[in-house]
Design an enzyme around this catalytic site. Structure first.
Site, PDB file in Angstrom:
ATOM      1  CG  HIS A 175       0.754  -6.830   2.513  1.00 56.32           C
ATOM      2  ND1 HIS A 175      -0.099  -5.887   1.988  1.00 56.32           N
ATOM      3  CD2 HIS A 175       1.567  -7.202   1.486  1.00 56.32           C
ATOM      4  CE1 HIS A 175       0.175  -5.698   0.701  1.00 56.32           C
ATOM      5  NE2 HIS A 175       1.189  -6.480   0.372  1.00 56.32           N
ATOM      6  CG  HIS A 229      -1.694  -1.368   1.259  1.00 60.56           C
ATOM      7  ND1 HIS A 229      -2.637  -1.783   0.345  1.00 60.56           N
ATOM      8  CD2 HIS A 229      -1.540  -2.389   2.144  1.00 60.56           C
ATOM      9  CE1 HIS A 229      -3.060  -3.014   0.669  1.00 60.56           C
ATOM     10  NE2 HIS A 229      -2.393  -3.399   1.753  1.00 60.56           N
ATOM     11  CD  GLU A 261      -1.499  -9.995   4.813  1.00 62.42           C
ATOM     12  OE1 GLU A 261      -1.441  -9.106   5.702  1.00 62.42           O
ATOM     13  OE2 GLU A 261      -1.994  -9.798   3.705  1.00 62.42           O
ATOM     14  CD  GLU A 267      -1.754  -3.617   5.204  1.00 58.14           C
ATOM     15  OE1 GLU A 267      -1.179  -4.603   4.712  1.00 58.14           O
ATOM     16  OE2 GLU A 267      -2.936  -3.307   4.949  1.00 58.14           O
TER      17      GLU A 267
END
Length: 331
Positions: free
Chosen positions: A213, A121, A295, A158
């Site tokens: 992430h 992101h 993650e 995030e």
């Protein structure tokens, strides 16, 4: 419970299976993992298994094709719309206030190796909805350019977590002599799109690429998981050559992540192995170099969020990733 993998056993010759799941066995427990697991259990271990949720607790449908997790991770996350300006506190402020000094000439065991780090992101994505919502070709289908990612209940995004960990990881890898390239370094207003993120790794001819992430699942879902590319040969996507080396990269990162952080594998995807195979993520489908997503935890769970917002824990997370990458690259 213990976590076993390539770095918990004597080095083995590389094998050719497409996926070699890690096993969980008390008999294979090593002292470092035992201590980490004990700390993890003390603050709240795995609860009931369940499908992954999007940020805000909305349940997502289960994946329809075999081998594709319903995890709310990576470039499949839905935007949360959380603005960094609403964040009461930035846990990375002291660690990321200044840009790192230029790296010294490469020397060390990873000299000549190229690693691409993909911080998931972008903190500015929420300001560019039309840009990040436009569709791009990810080989097997079209999907959004990018998303805003998720955030903690307190509003810490995030995108700031991923960039902070990416900086820490870059420092560690450069100290080993690697040439490190980031797909974005807070130096662009939004993105890049998921197809460009893959292309950056491909054009760099990376020896390894890792996309960082944090998940946006439901409260009570805890732990990390590493996402591996499944075998895809459709349109512009052809992962067949990278499936086996990516699996090895993912296993080594997962094993070292447990050891460095004391965190347990996800209790909601991966069956306790910490490994999940997916065929729907453009960042993996379009990669021509060994690549995985990680993650690091679930931002929507209070206990995981307390780890993700800790400077000390994020350094341990970067250390675990670094050790896994070094192990993979040195063979």
């Amino acid at each position: 419970m213990s976590y076993t993998g390539p770095d918990f056993e004597p080095p083995q010759p590389r094998r050719s299976p497409l996926r070699r799941p890690l096993t969980v066995a008390i008999a294979a427990l090593v002292p470092g993992a035992l201590l980490g697991w004990g700390v993890y259990a003390a603050v709240g271990g795995p609860d009931d298994d369940g499908g992954a949720d999007r940020a805000g607790g909305a349940r997502t449908p289960a994946a329809s094709s075999p081998g594709v997790s319903a995890s709310a991770g990576a470039d499949a996350k839905a935007p949360t719309g959380t603005s960094p300006s609403a964040t009461p506190r930035d846990p990375t402020a002291s660690a990321s206030a200044s840009k790192p000094a230029p790296a010294a000439p490469a020397k060390g065991p990873l000299k000549g190796k190229v690693v691409v780090i993909d911080p998931g992101h972008n903190p500015g994505n929420f300001q560019h909805p039309s840009d990040i919502n436009r569709k791009v070709n990810v080989g097997t289908h079209w999907k959004e350019c990018d998303t805003t990612g998720t955030a903690t209940e307190a509003g810490w995004p995030e995108a700031k977590f991923t960039l902070d960990v990416a900086h820490r990881l870059r420092t560690l890898l450069e100290a080993q002599g690697a040439t490190v390239k980031l797909t974005q370094d807070g130096d662009r207003p939004f993105g890049p799109c998921v197809d460009e993120r893959a292309r950056i790794g491909n054009e760099a001819k990376a020896d390894a690429a890792v996309s960082i992430h944090a998940d946006g699942s439901g409260a009570g879902n805890r732990g990390f998981h590493v996402i591996l590319p499944g075998s895809v040969h459709d349109g512009e996507a052809d992962t067949r050559a990278i499936v086996a080396p990516s699996a090895e990269l993912g296993e080594r990162i997962a094993g070292n992540f447990v050891r460095a952080t004391g965190s347990a594998p996800s209790n909601y995807v991966g069956g306790g192995t910490g490994l999940v195979t997916r065929t729907d993520l453009g960042g993996l489908n379009l990669s021509t170099v060994p690549k995985v997503f990680i993650e690091c935890g679930n931002m929507r769970d209070d206990k995981d969020a307390s780890l993700l917002t800790s400077n000390d824990w994020r350094q341990k997370a970067a250390q675990g990733m670094s050790e896994g990458i070094v192990s993979f690259l040195r063979g």
